[in-house]
Design a protein around this motif. Structure first.
Motif, PDB file in Angstrom:
ATOM      1  N   ARG A  19      -6.871   0.227   4.358  1.00 53.35           N
ATOM      2  CA  ARG A  19      -7.312   1.617   4.204  1.00 53.35           C
ATOM      3  C   ARG A  19      -6.251   2.562   4.525  1.00 53.35           C
ATOM      4  NH1 ARG A  19     -12.011   1.403   7.859  1.00 53.35           N
ATOM      5  NH2 ARG A  19     -12.899   3.212   6.826  1.00 53.35           N
ATOM      6  N   THR A  20      -6.249   3.764   3.784  1.00 50.77           N
ATOM      7  CA  THR A  20      -5.417   4.765   4.298  1.00 50.77           C
ATOM      8  C   THR A  20      -6.255   5.737   4.902  1.00 50.77           C
ATOM      9  OG1 THR A  20      -3.811   4.242   2.708  1.00 50.77           O
ATOM     10  CG2 THR A  20      -3.664   6.573   3.492  1.00 50.77           C
ATOM     11  N   GLU A  78     -11.374   7.865   5.306  1.00 53.23           N
ATOM     12  CA  GLU A  78     -10.413   7.746   4.235  1.00 53.23           C
ATOM     13  C   GLU A  78     -10.412   9.088   3.239  1.00 53.23           C
ATOM     14  OE1 GLU A  78     -10.188   3.833   2.211  1.00 53.23           O
ATOM     15  OE2 GLU A  78     -12.117   3.405   3.566  1.00 53.23           O
ATOM     16  N   PRO A  98       0.829  -1.356  -0.026  1.00 56.68           N
ATOM     17  CA  PRO A  98       0.079  -0.030   0.071  1.00 56.68           C
ATOM     18  C   PRO A  98       0.798   1.161  -0.065  1.00 56.68           C
ATOM     19  CG  PRO A  98      -1.057  -1.687   1.656  1.00 56.68           C
ATOM     20  CD  PRO A  98       0.396  -2.051   1.182  1.00 56.68           C
ATOM     21  N   THR A 102      -1.581   3.674   7.165  1.00 60.99           N
ATOM     22  CA  THR A 102      -2.255   2.540   6.557  1.00 60.99           C
ATOM     23  C   THR A 102      -2.678   1.501   7.461  1.00 60.99           C
ATOM     24  OG1 THR A 102      -1.279   3.249   4.408  1.00 60.99           O
ATOM     25  CG2 THR A 102      -2.123   1.022   4.679  1.00 60.99           C
TER      26      THR A 102
END
Length: 544
Positions: free
Chosen positions: A306-307, A406, A255, A372
């Motif tokens: 997910r960031t 996000e 990521p 992340t």
């Protein structure tokens, strides 16, 4: 990594975290225990080698015959050996974030204590991290070779008793304590000096093992701690699988680099395998990329991580932390395998002093840079800028990530939906009565307040009546209140008696008998209660 992979070895991998205060001898102990060192082992960092202090997570392993109580736990394919993977976590004060990163992947904690110095500040912090992340612990009293032989046994017994007292109030009460000398004579001593008590420690570790819950299902999440390239083959990432599984030909995402890569081969401690699952320590060779771009980080199933720019978390204050958990305070937040500064924008729920030993709270964290991480992961808040020599716990709170944001513009798009409010109470006074159903109030608002925002809100008088704010009166912040049910006779009597006193004394132009009643001798107070939603862009006042 060119050998063709064989079938998965019948070996159970068990992760043991080696934690403790700086210079307690953790790396020496790991070295004494290990027969095979993995790529990241024993301080590859040159700065660390100079100082003799572990700066990064070192990994090494040793394999023993599988104990009887685990042998048949492998289902149709019984385990024939037990591999201890040692995670040597640093104890140097400024590197607490690395310890937290390591503690999230261990099955058993080995707390190393210098037998001469006993429990020190970082020993206590390691203990706290262990409590948050690990179900079992073994305490190793190291450096017993420094004790005079004639007093050695009594000193060990005294320290063991003291440690059991320290551990009484933790989840590790009655945990085993064992005494060793991992490197008799210290770091400079010749290698011919045999370690003392290490064989007994291995037997104790075998007894303490259990079958960790390993689940191959779900998305892959792997914590990478080292990365290097092999010319003509690809880039190798070594690390521990935190959840899910991987296999040759799988596609994985990195990521932080926003790229996906195909797995070409997999090894577990230099043995080629076709795949690996949660809890395994592996080397994964993927299609080529620059290893300098990923020294540490996470690898996952594409699209599964997910960031986040901000997050709502549950938070429980750590009892040993002396400071407050104040709104808008800044903390170092360790989440997933990252540590980042974050502003604790608002804390809701019970406050300090609420019933119960450690009341749970909820907080919105706004990260200084995006992080992340997986959902529902452990969150630890610390004050790492506290003086490292101060005898104070720097771990402030722990909790779980409940919801992440996000969208970069989350302040406008998401926060208004977060129903967090503050209760407000304003108090003013009745200045005078205009008729049986109306009074004029003062001292509730400032002169510059926009009174239109408060029109229609309910207020109560200290005499018991309730009414609604009708609007402003004049230019000085006074306002008119409509009492729907009318003023009570005793309230009118109160104003009437005040008015008579006023009438007798007379004003500038003498007594008129038509003076409006004023409340001056016994002021009647006005109370306004409302709540305001913290993230409402319109800042509306709401009454239930």
């Amino acid at each position: 990594m060119t050998e063709s992979p064989d079938s998965r070895p019948k070996t159970l991998n068990f992760n043991v975290g080696v934690l403790g205060h700086v210079d307690s001898g953790k790396t020496s102990l790991a070295r004494a225990l290990s027969s095979t060192a993995s790529t990241a082992a024993f301080d590859k960092n040159p700065q660390s080698r100079e100082r003799g202090i572990t700066l990064d997570l070192g990994f090494s392993a040793f394999t023993v015959d599988c104990p009887v109580h685990l042998r048949d736990s492998g289902g149709q394919q019984p385990y024939d050996s037990l591999q201890f993977t040692l995670v040597d976590c640093p104890g140097h004060a400024s590197l607490i974030r690395t310890i937290i990163g390591g503690a999230q992947i261990i099955d058993l904690m080995m707390l190393v204590v210098d037998v001469v110095k006993g429990v020190q500040t970082q020993t206590a912090e390691c203990l706290l991290i262990g409590e948050l992340t690990c179900p079992r612990m073994v305490v190793v009293l190291n450096k017993i070779d420094l004790l005079p032989p004639n007093k050695r046994q009594s000193a060990i017994e005294k320290m063991t008793k003291r440690l059991h007292k320290t551990l009484e109030s933790t989840r590790f009460k009655e945990c085993p304590v064992i005494a060793v000398a991992a490197k008799p004579g210290g770091p400079e001593a010749p290698e011919t000096e045999e370690p003392q008590g290490v064989a007994e420690l291995i037997e104790l570790l075998k007894k303490q093992t259990y079958l960790p819950k390993r689940d191959p299902k779900g998305d892959l999440l792997m914590a990478v701690d080292h990365c290097f390239s092999i010319r003509g083959q690809g880039t190798v990432m070594t690390g521990t699988i935190l959840q899910g599984s991987l296999a040759i030909n799988d596609t994985v995402e990195i990521p932080v680099l926003k790229v996906t890569k195909k797995i070409k081969s997999v090894q577990m401690f230099r043995k080629p395998v076709s795949g690996a699952m949660q809890g395994d320590r592996v080397g994964v060779c993927v299609t080529q990329f620059d290893p300098k771009l990923l020294e540490r980080g996470l690898v996952c199933t594409p699209g599964s991580l997910r960031t986040l720019y901000a997050a709502v978390i549950s938070a429980r204050k750590i009892g040993y932390f002396k400071g407050p958990l104040a709104t808008r305070a800044k903390f170092h937040i360790t989440v997933g395998h990252e540590t980042v500064m974050a502003k604790d924008e608002y804390v809701a729920g019970q406050r300090d002093g609420a019933p119960g030993p450690d009341p749970e709270q909820w907080a919105l964290l706004e990260f200084e840079r995006p992080v992340t991480c997986p959902g529902l992961c452990l969150v630890i808040g610390s004050k790492l800028d506290t003086d490292i020599h101060a005898n104070a716990c720097r771990l402030a709170f722990q909790g779980r990530l409940l919801h992440g944001f996000e969208d970069k513009s989350y302040c406008e798009t998401a926060l208004p939906r977060l129903r967090i409010y503050k209760t407000k109470h304003k108090e003013g006074q009745v200045e005078r009565v205009t008729d049986d159903y109306s009074v004029i109030g003062r001292s509730l608002f400032k002169k510059e307040t926009n009174l239109q925002l408060f029109v229609g809100l309910k207020v109560t008088l200290s005499t018991g009546e309730s009414g609604l704010i009708e609007g402003g009166f004049g230019q000085s912040g006074k306002f008119k209140i409509r009492i729907q049910e009318g003023l009570r006779p005793e309230t009118k009597q109160l104003f009437s008696s005040t008015s008579k006193k006023k009438g007798k004394s007379g004003g500038k132009g003498g007594p008129t008998g038509e003076e409006e009643p004023k409340a001056e001798s016994q002021p009647v107070s006005i109370h306004l209660h409302f709540k305001r939603y913290v993230f409402d862009p319109h800042k509306k006042m709401v009454q239930s």
